[in-house]
Design a protein around this motif. Sequence first.
Motif, short mmCIF file in Angstrom:
data_model
loop_
_atom_site.label_atom_id
_atom_site.label_comp_id
_atom_site.label_asym_id
_atom_site.label_seq_id
_atom_site.Cartn_x
_atom_site.Cartn_y
_atom_site.Cartn_z
N GLU A 148 41.15 41.68 41.45
CA GLU A 148 39.91 41.73 42.32
C GLU A 148 40.11 42.83 43.58
O GLU A 148 40.98 42.74 44.43
CB GLU A 148 39.74 40.26 42.80
CG GLU A 148 38.46 40.26 43.78
CD GLU A 148 38.25 38.93 44.34
OE1 GLU A 148 37.51 38.68 45.28
OE2 GLU A 148 39.19 37.82 44.02
N ILE A 149 38.94 43.60 43.49
CA ILE A 149 39.24 44.84 44.70
C ILE A 149 38.49 43.88 45.94
O ILE A 149 37.30 43.70 45.67
CB ILE A 149 38.41 45.95 44.19
CG1 ILE A 149 38.90 46.74 43.11
CG2 ILE A 149 38.21 46.95 45.64
CD1 ILE A 149 38.04 47.87 42.55
N LYS A 150 39.37 43.61 46.83
CA LYS A 150 39.17 43.02 47.88
C LYS A 150 38.34 43.97 49.03
O LYS A 150 37.46 43.63 49.67
CB LYS A 150 40.38 42.47 48.60
CG LYS A 150 41.03 41.44 48.00
CD LYS A 150 40.15 40.13 47.64
CE LYS A 150 40.79 38.83 47.13
NZ LYS A 150 40.41 37.81 47.33
N GLU A 164 36.96 63.08 42.98
CA GLU A 164 36.28 62.61 41.97
C GLU A 164 36.42 63.52 40.82
O GLU A 164 36.30 64.98 41.18
CB GLU A 164 34.96 62.35 42.25
CG GLU A 164 34.04 61.72 41.11
CD GLU A 164 32.70 60.94 41.66
OE1 GLU A 164 31.58 61.36 40.81
OE2 GLU A 164 32.65 60.53 42.76
N ASN A 165 36.58 63.22 39.52
CA ASN A 165 36.57 64.37 38.56
C ASN A 165 35.42 64.72 37.98
O ASN A 165 34.56 63.89 38.10
CB ASN A 165 37.69 64.22 37.66
CG ASN A 165 37.49 62.98 36.65
OD1 ASN A 165 36.28 62.65 36.42
ND2 ASN A 165 38.55 62.32 36.11
N ASN A 166 35.29 65.50 36.88
CA ASN A 166 34.04 65.80 36.44
C ASN A 166 33.38 64.95 35.30
O ASN A 166 32.55 64.80 34.81
CB ASN A 166 34.05 67.44 35.59
CG ASN A 166 35.41 67.47 34.61
OD1 ASN A 166 35.88 66.42 34.37
ND2 ASN A 166 35.21 68.58 34.09
N ARG A 167 34.43 63.71 34.98
CA ARG A 167 33.87 62.61 34.25
C ARG A 167 33.49 61.58 35.05
O ARG A 167 32.97 60.25 34.49
CB ARG A 167 35.03 62.18 33.27
CG ARG A 167 35.45 63.47 32.40
CD ARG A 167 36.74 62.82 31.35
NE ARG A 167 37.73 62.39 32.41
CZ ARG A 167 38.50 61.30 32.15
NH1 ARG A 167 38.50 60.64 30.84
NH2 ARG A 167 39.53 61.04 32.80
N GLY A 168 33.46 61.52 36.42
CA GLY A 168 32.92 60.66 37.14
C GLY A 168 34.12 59.56 37.51
O GLY A 168 33.71 58.85 38.47
N TRP A 169 35.45 59.85 37.26
CA TRP A 169 36.30 58.86 37.63
C TRP A 169 36.51 59.30 38.98
O TRP A 169 36.75 60.73 39.29
CB TRP A 169 37.59 59.16 36.74
CG TRP A 169 37.28 58.35 35.36
CD1 TRP A 169 36.46 58.63 34.47
CD2 TRP A 169 38.47 57.61 34.95
NE1 TRP A 169 36.62 57.87 33.27
CE2 TRP A 169 37.92 57.01 33.45
CE3 TRP A 169 39.54 56.69 35.48
CZ2 TRP A 169 38.48 56.00 32.96
CZ3 TRP A 169 40.07 56.03 34.33
CH2 TRP A 169 39.45 55.40 33.32
N SER A 170 37.14 58.36 39.80
CA SER A 170 37.53 58.63 41.22
C SER A 170 38.84 58.20 41.56
O SER A 170 39.22 57.17 41.12
CB SER A 170 36.54 58.13 42.37
OG SER A 170 36.35 56.82 42.04
N PRO A 181 33.71 55.10 36.69
CA PRO A 181 32.57 54.80 37.60
C PRO A 181 32.39 53.37 37.76
O PRO A 181 31.78 52.97 39.04
CB PRO A 181 31.41 55.29 36.83
CG PRO A 181 31.98 56.56 36.00
CD PRO A 181 33.53 55.92 35.50
N GLU A 182 32.40 52.43 36.86
CA GLU A 182 31.84 50.94 37.31
C GLU A 182 33.17 50.12 37.36
O GLU A 182 32.94 49.02 37.39
CB GLU A 182 31.00 50.58 36.08
CG GLU A 182 29.64 51.33 35.75
CD GLU A 182 28.85 51.39 37.00
OE1 GLU A 182 28.68 50.06 37.67
OE2 GLU A 182 28.17 52.20 37.31
N HIS A 183 34.38 50.68 37.51
CA HIS A 183 35.50 49.98 37.78
C HIS A 183 35.92 48.95 36.49
O HIS A 183 36.73 48.12 36.67
CB HIS A 183 35.61 49.21 39.24
CG HIS A 183 35.67 50.01 40.46
ND1 HIS A 183 34.39 50.02 41.02
CD2 HIS A 183 36.65 50.85 40.82
CE1 HIS A 183 34.79 50.89 42.09
NE2 HIS A 183 35.98 51.23 42.01
#
Length: 73
Positions: free
Chosen positions: A7-9, A17-23, A45-47
């Motif tokens: 759980e991201i608190k 951020e890369n060109n695939r949308g991952w950060s 992108p949506e975790h």
Amino acid sequence: MADIKYEIKETLGILSENNRGWSKEVNLISWNDREPKYDIRDWSPEHEKMGKGVTLSVEEMKKLRDLLNDLDL
């Protein structure tokens, strides 16, 4: 392999951020209902997917901060 619950608190920031949308993010995350720790890793992108990362305790994060502050960048 058992499922990993997380759980991201708190999201502290995005480093890149890369060109695939991952950060690459710095977050405070609770893993398997344990006390939250600081975490640096790549996220989709949506975790829903994550890359390998580094998880740090409060003491380790403070040490990292001190090391970074001492760098001549």
